[in-house]
Design a protein around this motif. Sequence first.
Motif, PDB file in Angstrom:
ATOM      1  N   ALA A  30      -5.245   2.498   4.344  1.00  0.00           N
ATOM      2  CA  ALA A  30      -3.866   2.916   4.075  1.00  0.00           C
ATOM      3  C   ALA A  30      -3.574   4.243   4.776  1.00  0.00           C
ATOM      4  N   GLU A  31      -4.519   5.172   4.706  1.00  0.00           N
ATOM      5  CA  GLU A  31      -4.328   6.460   5.366  1.00  0.00           C
ATOM      6  C   GLU A  31      -4.281   6.315   6.882  1.00  0.00           C
ATOM      7  N   GLN A  32      -5.095   5.422   7.445  1.00  0.00           N
ATOM      8  CA  GLN A  32      -5.074   5.187   8.893  1.00  0.00           C
ATOM      9  C   GLN A  32      -3.726   4.627   9.346  1.00  0.00           C
ATOM     10  N   LEU A  33      -3.038   3.939   8.447  1.00  0.00           N
ATOM     11  CA  LEU A  33      -1.709   3.412   8.755  1.00  0.00           C
ATOM     12  C   LEU A  33      -0.609   4.429   8.464  1.00  0.00           C
ATOM     13  N   LEU A  35       0.150   5.781   5.652  1.00  0.00           N
ATOM     14  CA  LEU A  35       0.822   5.481   4.397  1.00  0.00           C
ATOM     15  C   LEU A  35       0.322   6.436   3.325  1.00  0.00           C
ATOM     16  N   ASP A  36       1.177   6.741   2.377  1.00  0.00           N
ATOM     17  CA  ASP A  36       0.748   7.466   1.190  1.00  0.00           C
ATOM     18  C   ASP A  36      -0.067   6.468   0.374  1.00  0.00           C
ATOM     19  N   TRP A  37      -1.375   6.663   0.313  1.00  0.00           N
ATOM     20  CA  TRP A  37      -2.230   5.626  -0.262  1.00  0.00           C
ATOM     21  C   TRP A  37      -1.925   5.390  -1.743  1.00  0.00           C
ATOM     22  N   ARG A  39       1.042   5.702  -3.346  1.00  0.00           N
ATOM     23  CA  ARG A  39       2.281   4.911  -3.461  1.00  0.00           C
ATOM     24  C   ARG A  39       2.025   3.470  -3.038  1.00  0.00           C
ATOM     25  N   THR A  40       1.248   3.296  -1.986  1.00  0.00           N
ATOM     26  CA  THR A  40       0.922   1.952  -1.518  1.00  0.00           C
ATOM     27  C   THR A  40       0.124   1.194  -2.566  1.00  0.00           C
ATOM     28  N   TYR A  41      -0.865   1.847  -3.136  1.00  0.00           N
ATOM     29  CA  TYR A  41      -1.707   1.227  -4.166  1.00  0.00           C
ATOM     30  C   TYR A  41      -0.874   0.844  -5.392  1.00  0.00           C
ATOM     31  N   ASP A  42      -0.036   1.775  -5.853  1.00  0.00           N
ATOM     32  CA  ASP A  42       0.813   1.489  -7.009  1.00  0.00           C
ATOM     33  C   ASP A  42       1.755   0.327  -6.727  1.00  0.00           C
ATOM     34  N   ALA A  43       2.289   0.270  -5.509  1.00  0.00           N
ATOM     35  CA  ALA A  43       3.185  -0.831  -5.150  1.00  0.00           C
ATOM     36  C   ALA A  43       2.447  -2.164  -5.138  1.00  0.00           C
ATOM     37  N   ILE A  44       1.216  -2.160  -4.667  1.00  0.00           N
ATOM     38  CA  ILE A  44       0.425  -3.395  -4.671  1.00  0.00           C
ATOM     39  C   ILE A  44       0.237  -3.889  -6.104  1.00  0.00           C
ATOM     40  N   LEU A  45      -0.054  -2.966  -7.000  1.00  0.00           N
ATOM     41  CA  LEU A  45      -0.261  -3.357  -8.391  1.00  0.00           C
ATOM     42  C   LEU A  45       1.046  -3.758  -9.065  1.00  0.00           C
ATOM     43  N   ASP A  46       2.091  -2.954  -8.876  1.00  0.00           N
ATOM     44  CA  ASP A  46       3.345  -3.177  -9.593  1.00  0.00           C
ATOM     45  C   ASP A  46       4.221  -4.254  -8.957  1.00  0.00           C
ATOM     46  N   ASP A  47       4.490  -4.120  -7.672  1.00  0.00           N
ATOM     47  CA  ASP A  47       5.420  -5.030  -7.006  1.00  0.00           C
ATOM     48  C   ASP A  47       4.832  -6.414  -6.781  1.00  0.00           C
ATOM     49  N   LEU A  48       3.545  -6.464  -6.429  1.00  0.00           N
ATOM     50  CA  LEU A  48       2.909  -7.757  -6.181  1.00  0.00           C
ATOM     51  C   LEU A  48       2.358  -8.385  -7.456  1.00  0.00           C
TER      52      LEU A  48
END
Length: 81
Positions: A30-33, A35-37, A39-48
Amino acid sequence: WLSLGDYLAANRPDPNRKIEWGVTFSQKFAEQLDLDWRRTYDAILDDLGTKHLRLVAYWDLLEPQNNKFNFSDLDYQMQQA
């Protein structure tokens, strides 16, 4: 090739089996992309609505300096999961 054919013939997957998909989360990726890791992690858990999750623990993040450990990021990931 003959052995592979024998193996596949003897171990055919059940086409009616229930498949449960999961997600692997990598803080480093996520950091290599850029991205704020978190926020990305929370979105994976919450949105998906992820139910099956695999986390990656990188030793260089857990021990950034010799004998100095930092589990805070991994702790966050575990608590959110």
